[in-house]
Design an enzyme around this catalytic site. Structure first.
Site, PDB file in Angstrom:
ATOM      1  N   GLN A 186       0.851  -1.185   0.000  1.00  0.00           N
ATOM      2  CA  GLN A 186       0.000   0.000   0.000  1.00  0.00           C
ATOM      3  C   GLN A 186       0.893   1.243   0.000  1.00  0.00           C
ATOM      4  OE1 GLN A 186      -3.212   0.020  -0.316  1.00  0.00           O
ATOM      5  NE2 GLN A 186      -3.829  -2.060   0.183  1.00  0.00           N
ATOM      6  N   TYR A 214      -6.556 -13.177  -1.898  1.00  0.00           N
ATOM      7  CA  TYR A 214      -5.634 -12.105  -2.321  1.00  0.00           C
ATOM      8  C   TYR A 214      -4.921 -11.494  -1.104  1.00  0.00           C
ATOM      9  CZ  TYR A 214      -9.601 -12.096  -5.685  1.00  0.00           C
ATOM     10  OH  TYR A 214     -10.643 -12.436  -6.520  1.00  0.00           O
ATOM     11  N   ASN A 219      -0.836  -8.126   4.823  1.00  0.00           N
ATOM     12  CA  ASN A 219      -1.144  -6.788   5.332  1.00  0.00           C
ATOM     13  C   ASN A 219      -2.369  -6.800   6.245  1.00  0.00           C
ATOM     14  OD1 ASN A 219      -0.799  -3.892   5.379  1.00  0.00           O
ATOM     15  ND2 ASN A 219      -2.531  -3.736   3.966  1.00  0.00           N
ATOM     16  N   GLU A 235      -2.897 -16.637  -1.804  1.00  0.00           N
ATOM     17  CA  GLU A 235      -2.169 -15.634  -2.584  1.00  0.00           C
ATOM     18  C   GLU A 235      -1.436 -16.375  -3.695  1.00  0.00           C
ATOM     19  OE1 GLU A 235      -0.500 -12.745  -4.451  1.00  0.00           O
ATOM     20  OE2 GLU A 235      -1.841 -12.240  -2.779  1.00  0.00           O
ATOM     21  N   ASP A 295      -9.629  -8.579  -1.071  1.00  0.00           N
ATOM     22  CA  ASP A 295      -8.969  -7.331  -1.477  1.00  0.00           C
ATOM     23  C   ASP A 295      -8.443  -7.562  -2.891  1.00  0.00           C
ATOM     24  OD1 ASP A 295      -7.653  -4.937  -1.678  1.00  0.00           O
ATOM     25  OD2 ASP A 295      -6.078  -5.418  -0.230  1.00  0.00           O
ATOM     26  N   CYS A 320      -9.905  -1.264  -4.643  1.00  0.00           N
ATOM     27  CA  CYS A 320      -9.173  -0.127  -5.213  1.00  0.00           C
ATOM     28  C   CYS A 320      -9.872   0.401  -6.460  1.00  0.00           C
ATOM     29  CB  CYS A 320      -7.731  -0.517  -5.528  1.00  0.00           C
ATOM     30  SG  CYS A 320      -7.565  -1.885  -6.689  1.00  0.00           S
ATOM     31  N   GLU A 354     -10.026   4.323  -2.754  1.00  0.00           N
ATOM     32  CA  GLU A 354     -10.127   3.003  -2.144  1.00  0.00           C
ATOM     33  C   GLU A 354     -11.397   2.986  -1.302  1.00  0.00           C
ATOM     34  OE1 GLU A 354      -7.180  -0.455  -1.452  1.00  0.00           O
ATOM     35  OE2 GLU A 354      -6.925   1.397  -2.574  1.00  0.00           O
TER      36      GLU A 354
END
EC number: 2.1.1.-
Length: 362
Positions: A186, A214, A219, A235, A295, A320, A354
């Site tokens: 980010q 994802y 994070n 991921e 995400d 996003c 976002e």
């Protein structure tokens, strides 16, 4: 990277426009008023990429206006970038101007910094890197107190570490993150911390399990794992998976199982369409999933993944690209309703925004 129009005097008006746009996008779903999380007005961006442009016999930092790749905007500083980047920019420029080994066929510079003060610089070249470059780079890294990565075609040399270390605080607990060079992180650390806090609060304390799609470098995984019994996280990027595993270990988070699968592959596994060797030893049926956290990239969730999320009581979604978020909500709106939403101003002075939503079963 395109040069944004930087004008702090317009910040509040721009943020109000984004808020109104998000309200309009979510209006068909009777969404509540969005919670708004603003950004620092300057020095908020923790990474930056510059091309180098020759003029008057010297190389300069350069960016380009959106849609114009031929007319450079030469820069001495970059007010939207972190104070650490602005401190490093003139010192790095002085170093390459004083060193043929550093400057010869250097065409791009990338800075990666953290709120914790760590820094990594990537130098990209149109030539092979030799021992003279290595010696000059080691001296430079020591002088600037940074890690350095040199890149050319088929070559990647690391001086120090190939990642930076970040610290973010969520609900009073500090989490440590490794953020690898070349992997997604980010860009706006202050807003990222606010996003983590919002997601932590929106999920709430649960006595069941969480599926995360994802997950990147973990994070969101780290703080959300403290809210549930167990997490199964997926991921596809090997670099991000390795960083996430390191971050889980560094923070003593031991209730997360991480698998390198795409969202589409996990959908197939949960639907028992086909087995995956990467799921060997993981009993999917042992999980009691109550929530899913997603995400996704700008394209949003594909239709099959969107259908997968329908199975869950709660869908926590960070986006996003609110346009694709709205499309995904439309697909889910017959079974789920938006009960919370938020706007996170990750990208001031641009049209990008976002958003976060919590969808709960009707």
């Amino acid at each position: 990277m395109s040069a944004p129009v930087f004008d702090p005097a317009t910040y509040d008006a721009q943020l109000a426009e984004k808020q109104q746009r998000l309200i309009e996008l979510l209006a068909p779903f009777a969404a509540p008023e969005p919670e708004v999380f603003d950004s620092p007005r300057e020095h908020y961006r923790l990474r930056a990429e510059f091309r180098l442009w020759r003029e008057d016999g010297q190389r300069h930092y350069a960016m380009f206006a959106p849609g114009d790749k031929h007319t450079p905007i030469l820069l001495d500083d970059f007010p939207i970038a972190s104070l650490r980047i602005n401190e490093l920019m003139p010192r790095l420029r002085a170093a390459w101007r004083a060193s043929e080994a550093l400057s010869f066929k250097l065409f791009q510079v990338e800075f990666l910094t953290t709120l914790a003060g760590d820094a990594l610089i990537t130098l990209a070249y149109h030539r092979p890197l030799d021992e003279a470059w290595q010696a000059a780079a080691e001296k430079l890294a020591s002088e600037l107190n940074v890690s350095l990565v040199g890149r050319s075609r088929g070559q990647r040399l690391v001086i120090g570490r190939d990642y930076v270390e970040e610290e973010l605080t969520v609900a009073g607990r500090r989490f440590r993150y490794r953020q690898p060079e070349g992997a997604f992180t980010q860009p706006n650390g202050a807003v990222c911390e606010k996003m983590l806090g919002w997601a932590y609060e929106a999920l709430g304390e649960r006595d069941d399990d969480l599926l995360e799609l994802y997950c990147g470098n973990g994070n969101f995984t780290l703080p959300l794992a403290t809210r549930v019994r167990r997490v199964l996280a997926t991921e596809i990027s090997k670099t991000s998976v390795n960083a996430a595993l390191a971050n889980l270990a560094d923070n003593g988070v031991n209730n997360v199982e991480l698998v390198r699968l795409s969202a589409e592959e996990l959908t197939q596994a949960l639907n028992e369409v086909r087995p995956f060797r990467r799921l060997a030893g993981i009993d999917l049926k042992s999980y009691d999933f109550g929530s899913v956290f997603v995400d996704p990239p700008r394209a949003g969730m594909d239709p099959d993944t969107c259908e997968l999320t329908r199975r869950f009581e709660r869908i926590l979604y960070i986006s996003c690209n609110p346009e694709t978020l709205a499309a995904n909500i439309a697909q889910l709106s017959d079974t789920h309703q938006v009960t919370r939403c938020a706007l996170f101003d990750q990208f001031p002075y641009t049209h990008h925004m976002e958003a976060g939503v919590l969808l709960e079963r009707r």
